[in-house]
Motif scaffolding. Structure first.
Motif, PDB file in Angstrom:
ATOM      1  N   LEU A  73       0.822  -1.213   0.000  1.00  0.00           N
ATOM      2  CA  LEU A  73       0.000   0.000   0.000  1.00  0.00           C
ATOM      3  C   LEU A  73       0.853   1.260   0.000  1.00  0.00           C
ATOM      4  O   LEU A  73       0.442   2.293  -0.534  1.00  0.00           O
ATOM      5  CB  LEU A  73      -0.930   0.023   1.222  1.00  0.00           C
ATOM      6  N   MET A  74       2.051   1.153   0.568  1.00  0.00           N
ATOM      7  CA  MET A  74       2.937   2.305   0.657  1.00  0.00           C
ATOM      8  C   MET A  74       3.892   2.399  -0.537  1.00  0.00           C
ATOM      9  O   MET A  74       4.835   3.182  -0.531  1.00  0.00           O
ATOM     10  CB  MET A  74       3.726   2.263   1.966  1.00  0.00           C
ATOM     11  N   GLY A  75       3.657   1.577  -1.559  1.00  0.00           N
ATOM     12  CA  GLY A  75       4.422   1.705  -2.800  1.00  0.00           C
ATOM     13  C   GLY A  75       5.551   0.718  -2.988  1.00  0.00           C
ATOM     14  O   GLY A  75       6.233   0.756  -4.015  1.00  0.00           O
ATOM     15  N   TYR A  76       5.779  -0.148  -2.023  1.00  0.00           N
ATOM     16  CA  TYR A  76       6.840  -1.152  -2.183  1.00  0.00           C
ATOM     17  C   TYR A  76       6.343  -2.276  -3.069  1.00  0.00           C
ATOM     18  O   TYR A  76       5.168  -2.638  -3.042  1.00  0.00           O
ATOM     19  CB  TYR A  76       7.285  -1.694  -0.813  1.00  0.00           C
ATOM     20  N   ASP A  77       7.268  -2.824  -3.875  1.00  0.00           N
ATOM     21  CA  ASP A  77       6.896  -3.870  -4.821  1.00  0.00           C
ATOM     22  C   ASP A  77       8.025  -4.881  -4.904  1.00  0.00           C
ATOM     23  O   ASP A  77       9.197  -4.514  -4.856  1.00  0.00           O
ATOM     24  CB  ASP A  77       6.646  -3.243  -6.198  1.00  0.00           C
ATOM     25  N   HIS A  78       7.663  -6.136  -5.035  1.00  0.00           N
ATOM     26  CA  HIS A  78       8.681  -7.188  -5.145  1.00  0.00           C
ATOM     27  C   HIS A  78       8.673  -7.846  -6.510  1.00  0.00           C
ATOM     28  O   HIS A  78       9.462  -8.740  -6.769  1.00  0.00           O
ATOM     29  CB  HIS A  78       8.483  -8.250  -4.050  1.00  0.00           C
ATOM     30  N   GLU A  79       7.802  -7.383  -7.400  1.00  0.00           N
ATOM     31  CA  GLU A  79       7.673  -8.028  -8.707  1.00  0.00           C
ATOM     32  C   GLU A  79       8.378  -7.292  -9.830  1.00  0.00           C
ATOM     33  O   GLU A  79       8.502  -7.820 -10.928  1.00  0.00           O
ATOM     34  CB  GLU A  79       6.188  -8.231  -9.037  1.00  0.00           C
ATOM     35  N   THR A  80       8.854  -6.065  -9.568  1.00  0.00           N
ATOM     36  CA  THR A  80       9.459  -5.288 -10.648  1.00  0.00           C
ATOM     37  C   THR A  80      10.937  -5.595 -10.855  1.00  0.00           C
ATOM     38  O   THR A  80      11.411  -5.559 -11.975  1.00  0.00           O
ATOM     39  CB  THR A  80       9.277  -3.773 -10.406  1.00  0.00           C
ATOM     40  N   SER A  81      11.653  -5.889  -9.756  1.00  0.00           N
ATOM     41  CA  SER A  81      13.076  -6.198  -9.907  1.00  0.00           C
ATOM     42  C   SER A  81      13.565  -6.986  -8.695  1.00  0.00           C
ATOM     43  O   SER A  81      12.942  -6.962  -7.630  1.00  0.00           O
ATOM     44  CB  SER A  81      13.904  -4.923 -10.045  1.00  0.00           C
ATOM     45  N   ASP A  82      14.701  -7.640  -8.857  1.00  0.00           N
ATOM     46  CA  ASP A  82      15.308  -8.373  -7.741  1.00  0.00           C
ATOM     47  C   ASP A  82      15.703  -7.417  -6.617  1.00  0.00           C
ATOM     48  O   ASP A  82      15.562  -7.749  -5.439  1.00  0.00           O
ATOM     49  CB  ASP A  82      16.542  -9.148  -8.213  1.00  0.00           C
ATOM     50  N   GLU A  83      16.174  -6.219  -6.983  1.00  0.00           N
ATOM     51  CA  GLU A  83      16.570  -5.247  -5.977  1.00  0.00           C
ATOM     52  C   GLU A  83      15.372  -4.800  -5.149  1.00  0.00           C
ATOM     53  O   GLU A  83      15.459  -4.682  -3.921  1.00  0.00           O
ATOM     54  CB  GLU A  83      17.237  -4.011  -6.623  1.00  0.00           C
ATOM     55  N   ASP A  84      14.238  -4.556  -5.816  1.00  0.00           N
ATOM     56  CA  ASP A  84      13.021  -4.166  -5.100  1.00  0.00           C
ATOM     57  C   ASP A  84      12.552  -5.297  -4.190  1.00  0.00           C
ATOM     58  O   ASP A  84      12.121  -5.054  -3.058  1.00  0.00           O
ATOM     59  CB  ASP A  84      11.904  -3.801  -6.082  1.00  0.00           C
ATOM     60  N   ALA A  85      12.631  -6.524  -4.675  1.00  0.00           N
ATOM     61  CA  ALA A  85      12.234  -7.686  -3.867  1.00  0.00           C
ATOM     62  C   ALA A  85      13.115  -7.802  -2.625  1.00  0.00           C
ATOM     63  O   ALA A  85      12.620  -8.031  -1.512  1.00  0.00           O
ATOM     64  CB  ALA A  85      12.294  -8.962  -4.700  1.00  0.00           C
TER      65      ALA A  85
END
Length: 160
Positions: free
Chosen positions: A124-136
């Motif tokens: 909900l706060m904008g974090y995502d784990h599906e866009t890149s390994d770094e984001d995950a």
């Protein structure tokens, strides 16, 4: 920061008794950890397989139920200055999926539910784990830190 929480519990499970004060503590701990200062609102709906499946198909085009769905508020950030309490969005948590995953992963139902609540709040706060390994990796690290603050083990560690 003050949090307003609405809870809709369409399904009850004796192995997972949810108390509003605990849910609020988990969400507040998550928001404070990522340095959220504004007063905010969140909605949490606990649903069954059918409702989760319907929403997952409608919004994500995935033909199955899932553990947590996140529906971030689409209000612009500037509204946070104007509104007394900023709606960050809604979470839909499928209790049967959470219970099944907890059993498969040898976790308590409450520990796994708490992980899904932290995970969904970060979405909900904008974090995502599906866009890149770094984001995950960033999101997983935050989850581990937040869960530790709540006295829970790293959910990503392999169990013997």
């Amino acid at each position: 920061m003050k949090l307003s929480l609405s809870l809709q519990q369409d399904i009850q499970a004796p192995e997972l008794v949810l108390k509003r004060a605990y849910l609020k503590k988990v969400v507040e701990t998550t928001l404070r950890h990522i340095d959220t200062q504004s007063d905010c609102e969140i909605g949490i709906a606990c649903v069954d397989h059918a409702e989760s499946h319907k929403l997952n198909l409608e919004y994500r085009k995935k033909d199955k139920s899932t553990n947590v769905l996140s529906f971030p508020s689409d209000l612009p950030d500037e509204m946070a200055q104007v509104l007394p309490s900023f709606p960050i969005g809604d979470l839909v948590i499928c209790i049967p999926v959470v219970l099944q995953e907890a059993a498969e992963q040898a976790k308590t139902p409450l520990a796994h539910f708490t992980h899904m609540l932290v995970h969904g709040t970060l979405h909900l706060m904008g974090y995502d784990h599906e866009t890149s390994d770094e984001d995950a990796e960033e999101m997983e690290a935050l989850e581990v830190e937040i869960l530790a603050k709540l006295g829970l083990d790293n959910p990503y560690m392999e169990r013997d």
